[in-house]
Design a protein around this motif. Structure first.
Motif, mmCIF file in Angstrom:
data_model
loop_
_atom_site.group_PDB
_atom_site.id
_atom_site.type_symbol
_atom_site.label_atom_id
_atom_site.label_comp_id
_atom_site.label_asym_id
_atom_site.label_seq_id
_atom_site.Cartn_x
_atom_site.Cartn_y
_atom_site.Cartn_z
ATOM 1 N N HIS A 179 5.127 -8.294 4.360
ATOM 2 C CA HIS A 179 6.203 -7.347 4.053
ATOM 3 C C HIS A 179 5.957 -6.579 2.757
ATOM 4 O O HIS A 179 6.334 -5.419 2.637
ATOM 5 C CB HIS A 179 7.562 -8.051 4.011
ATOM 6 C CG HIS A 179 7.805 -8.812 2.754
ATOM 7 N ND1 HIS A 179 8.646 -8.370 1.774
ATOM 8 C CD2 HIS A 179 7.272 -9.969 2.294
ATOM 9 C CE1 HIS A 179 8.651 -9.233 0.777
ATOM 10 N NE2 HIS A 179 7.836 -10.212 1.077
ATOM 11 N N ALA A 180 5.297 -7.207 1.800
ATOM 12 C CA ALA A 180 5.081 -6.523 0.527
ATOM 13 C C ALA A 180 3.862 -5.609 0.574
ATOM 14 O O ALA A 180 3.705 -4.735 -0.276
ATOM 15 C CB ALA A 180 4.919 -7.545 -0.598
ATOM 16 N N ILE A 181 3.008 -5.830 1.541
ATOM 17 C CA ILE A 181 1.738 -5.094 1.573
ATOM 18 C C ILE A 181 1.735 -4.000 2.626
ATOM 19 O O ILE A 181 1.224 -2.900 2.402
ATOM 20 C CB ILE A 181 0.567 -6.073 1.828
ATOM 21 C CG1 ILE A 181 0.315 -6.915 0.578
ATOM 22 C CG2 ILE A 181 -0.705 -5.343 2.188
ATOM 23 C CD1 ILE A 181 0.833 -8.291 0.631
ATOM 24 N N ALA A 182 2.298 -4.305 3.784
ATOM 25 C CA ALA A 182 2.322 -3.336 4.879
ATOM 26 C C ALA A 182 3.619 -3.578 5.640
ATOM 27 O O ALA A 182 3.645 -4.309 6.627
ATOM 28 C CB ALA A 182 1.118 -3.522 5.799
ATOM 29 N N PRO A 183 4.705 -2.973 5.173
ATOM 30 C CA PRO A 183 6.037 -3.339 5.652
ATOM 31 C C PRO A 183 6.236 -3.159 7.155
ATOM 32 O O PRO A 183 7.193 -3.709 7.702
ATOM 33 C CB PRO A 183 6.954 -2.390 4.869
ATOM 34 C CG PRO A 183 6.155 -1.902 3.728
ATOM 35 C CD PRO A 183 4.739 -1.919 4.150
ATOM 36 N N THR B 211 -5.647 -3.092 6.886
ATOM 37 C CA THR B 211 -7.007 -2.907 6.368
ATOM 38 C C THR B 211 -7.505 -4.245 5.831
ATOM 39 O O THR B 211 -6.718 -5.182 5.642
ATOM 40 C CB THR B 211 -7.030 -1.885 5.225
ATOM 41 O OG1 THR B 211 -6.283 -2.433 4.131
ATOM 42 C CG2 THR B 211 -6.392 -0.577 5.661
ATOM 43 N N GLU B 212 -8.793 -4.307 5.593
ATOM 44 C CA GLU B 212 -9.364 -5.535 5.038
ATOM 45 C C GLU B 212 -8.671 -5.879 3.725
ATOM 46 O O GLU B 212 -8.327 -7.028 3.472
ATOM 47 C CB GLU B 212 -10.866 -5.317 4.806
ATOM 48 C CG GLU B 212 -11.739 -6.436 5.311
ATOM 49 C CD GLU B 212 -13.202 -6.172 5.025
ATOM 50 O OE1 GLU B 212 -13.733 -5.196 5.580
ATOM 51 O OE2 GLU B 212 -13.795 -6.940 4.253
ATOM 52 N N GLU B 213 -8.494 -4.861 2.933
ATOM 53 C CA GLU B 213 -7.864 -5.030 1.629
ATOM 54 C C GLU B 213 -6.420 -5.536 1.761
ATOM 55 O O GLU B 213 -5.999 -6.455 1.051
ATOM 56 C CB GLU B 213 -7.888 -3.671 0.907
ATOM 57 C CG GLU B 213 -6.902 -3.497 -0.237
ATOM 58 C CD GLU B 213 -7.297 -4.315 -1.449
ATOM 59 O OE1 GLU B 213 -8.427 -4.850 -1.457
ATOM 60 O OE2 GLU B 213 -6.473 -4.437 -2.380
ATOM 61 N N GLN B 214 -5.707 -4.979 2.699
ATOM 62 C CA GLN B 214 -4.323 -5.430 2.904
ATOM 63 C C GLN B 214 -4.277 -6.876 3.360
ATOM 64 O O GLN B 214 -3.441 -7.656 2.913
ATOM 65 C CB GLN B 214 -3.636 -4.533 3.938
ATOM 66 C CG GLN B 214 -3.249 -3.177 3.413
ATOM 67 C CD GLN B 214 -2.658 -2.304 4.498
ATOM 68 O OE1 GLN B 214 -3.120 -2.303 5.648
ATOM 69 N NE2 GLN B 214 -1.633 -1.543 4.146
ATOM 70 N N LEU B 215 -5.186 -7.207 4.260
ATOM 71 C CA LEU B 215 -5.218 -8.585 4.737
ATOM 72 C C LEU B 215 -5.474 -9.543 3.577
ATOM 73 O O LEU B 215 -4.823 -10.577 3.430
ATOM 74 C CB LEU B 215 -6.308 -8.753 5.795
ATOM 75 C CG LEU B 215 -6.528 -10.191 6.246
ATOM 76 C CD1 LEU B 215 -5.277 -10.752 6.886
ATOM 77 C CD2 LEU B 215 -7.704 -10.286 7.209
ATOM 78 N N TYR B 216 -6.428 -9.152 2.747
ATOM 79 C CA TYR B 216 -6.776 -9.973 1.603
ATOM 80 C C TYR B 216 -5.560 -10.187 0.713
ATOM 81 O O TYR B 216 -5.220 -11.320 0.358
ATOM 82 C CB TYR B 216 -7.893 -9.270 0.821
ATOM 83 C CG TYR B 216 -8.475 -10.083 -0.295
ATOM 84 C CD1 TYR B 216 -9.443 -11.042 -0.041
ATOM 85 C CD2 TYR B 216 -8.060 -9.898 -1.607
ATOM 86 C CE1 TYR B 216 -9.979 -11.793 -1.056
ATOM 87 C CE2 TYR B 216 -8.595 -10.646 -2.632
ATOM 88 C CZ TYR B 216 -9.552 -11.594 -2.355
ATOM 89 O OH TYR B 216 -10.077 -12.344 -3.372
ATOM 90 N N ARG B 217 -4.881 -9.123 0.436
ATOM 91 C CA ARG B 217 -3.721 -9.250 -0.449
ATOM 92 C C ARG B 217 -2.609 -10.054 0.210
ATOM 93 O O ARG B 217 -1.913 -10.831 -0.445
ATOM 94 C CB ARG B 217 -3.220 -7.873 -0.855
ATOM 95 C CG ARG B 217 -4.158 -7.201 -1.864
ATOM 96 C CD ARG B 217 -3.444 -6.086 -2.593
ATOM 97 N NE ARG B 217 -3.179 -4.946 -1.739
ATOM 98 C CZ ARG B 217 -2.078 -4.213 -1.789
ATOM 99 N NH1 ARG B 217 -1.118 -4.538 -2.636
ATOM 100 N NH2 ARG B 217 -1.930 -3.181 -0.991
#
Lengths: 230, 230
Positions: A179-183, B211-217
DNA sequence: TACCAACCGGAGGGGTGTCTCATATTTCTC
DNA sequence: GAGAAATATGAGACACCCCTCCGGTTGGTA
């Protein structure tokens, strides 16, 4: 634990006198604070923080809401009603598959907006809780939603109403992660799962559905970690 | 928090001297205790309880494993290796769809047997952690598993390797809810979701992949609640 | 205005968990 | 078997949170 203690939600047949003005003000401030604390941190947010955010002492919080469950119920009655309305609407929609999607999407949207509601949706409140009735009603409607979509042939016939709990639970963690990264990422997950719900070319499932009783116990057990459960 | 503190996993190029016999014994007892505590209660099980179950004082635990992360890593290295081997095998299987299933089923089985592993699979360890390499390798293999199944036409083409995280996360909560009541129920959920992964059932998805970056975060953020994360 | 019930504040006791450090003990080596 | 080094111990400082209690305050009413 909470169930055994005196609860504001217990039968108070004659709440004759209206709240004093300061009490009214504080009660509202507490609810506002609880909404934001629970939304951010889930149903187990520290009550001291709720009190602080409301600009009120901890004793005042406990005066208004003797148990955490009382506060939770007062806080989430509105959102639970929204969920229920979505369910009521779903069973009236001509396209039963669209009804199912509407029901689940509304539920997931509420869950993803509010971590407290996310917790609440995953568990079963104790019978004594005043919101337990709403939960029961939503469950009944879920049965109809599933039946109608199966009658229309869009929903795979081996799916049971209990399987809808998988949506709640799986979405719960997905939205917590994203939710915080890709809502909006949860929509992708939901529709992947929904594609698995379609009738066309369904493959055999390797395990039987949960029984009503098992589902009940599973939802109770999730609440057992101190929040409001048994 | 844990990352900044001295860690047994940091570069110790010359661990010349072998452990004293009592230390060796205690270390093993601690690992055994940790395995059972973490399996029952997750990665955040009280360390005092681990020590008690090992028949050892809390100070001894901290001597062997200065941070929780050190203990977690020592405890789960084996299971992470099993997961990794399943991934290595999956990319060699002729039927890439079967490979995907084997990979995911092994992972879910490990998760459902062990609440600690369930936690571990959902998060990303800090770079400095010695198990981070295994996680990276599994991720790489996941990319190949997805690519092969798409080349063979069995896996829907709009699915990305990042979407596999949805399986981890969603299964995580499903198994948490059901493991005590219906230990096999997770298979039903997994295969419902897998049916949604098939090419022939694909409908357009309403949100882009992570994205890879989003998954990581996202995986980092899940670990942030005190266990081992950043 | 004055009274009293209702309400509020917040210190404090209880519980749990983390992590440290000075002291006691064990093991290894010569 | 004696000394040194490694190890074990567990009380205790700290942090968090829960919930209660009672003296002080406020608001509505006569």
């Amino acid at each position: 634990m909470a169930i055994d203690r005196p609860s504001a939600s217990a039968g108070n047949p004659a709440p004759v006198r209206p709240l004093r003005r300061d009490a009214q003000r504080n009660r509202e401030a507490l609810l506002t604070a609880a909404r934001s604390c629970f939304a951010e941190q889930g149903m187990e947010a520290p009550l001291e923080q709720v009190a602080k955010r409301a600009g009120v002492a901890i004793g005042t919080l406990y005066r208004h809401f003797p148990t955490r469950l009382d506060l939770v119920q007062a806080t989430f009655a509105g959102k639970l009603a929204v969920w229920r309305e979505a369910a009521e609407k779903a069973v009236t929609m001509d396209d039963a598959w669209a009804g199912l999607c509407h029901f689940l999407e509304t539920m997931c949207e509420l869950q993803s907006q509010d971590r407290g509601f996310n917790d609440l949706a995953s568990i079963r409140l104790p019978e004594s809780a005043c919101l337990a009735g709403a939960q029961t009603r939503i469950r009944e409607l879920g049965v109809h939603i599933v039946e109608r979509a199966q009658e229309q042939g869009s929903l795979r016939p081996d799916l049971t109403p209990e399987d809808l709990a998988f949506v709640i639970w799986s979405h719960s963690r997905v939205t917590e992660a994203t939710h915080a990264i890709a809502p909006d990422a949860w929509r992708r997950h939901l529709y992947l799962l929904l594609d698995g719900f379609r009738t066309d070319r369904a493959h055999p499932l390797p395990a039987p559905p949960l029984t009503e009783e098992q589902l009940y116990r599973a939802m109770i057990s999730l609440g057992g970690n101190g929040a409001c459960g048994a």
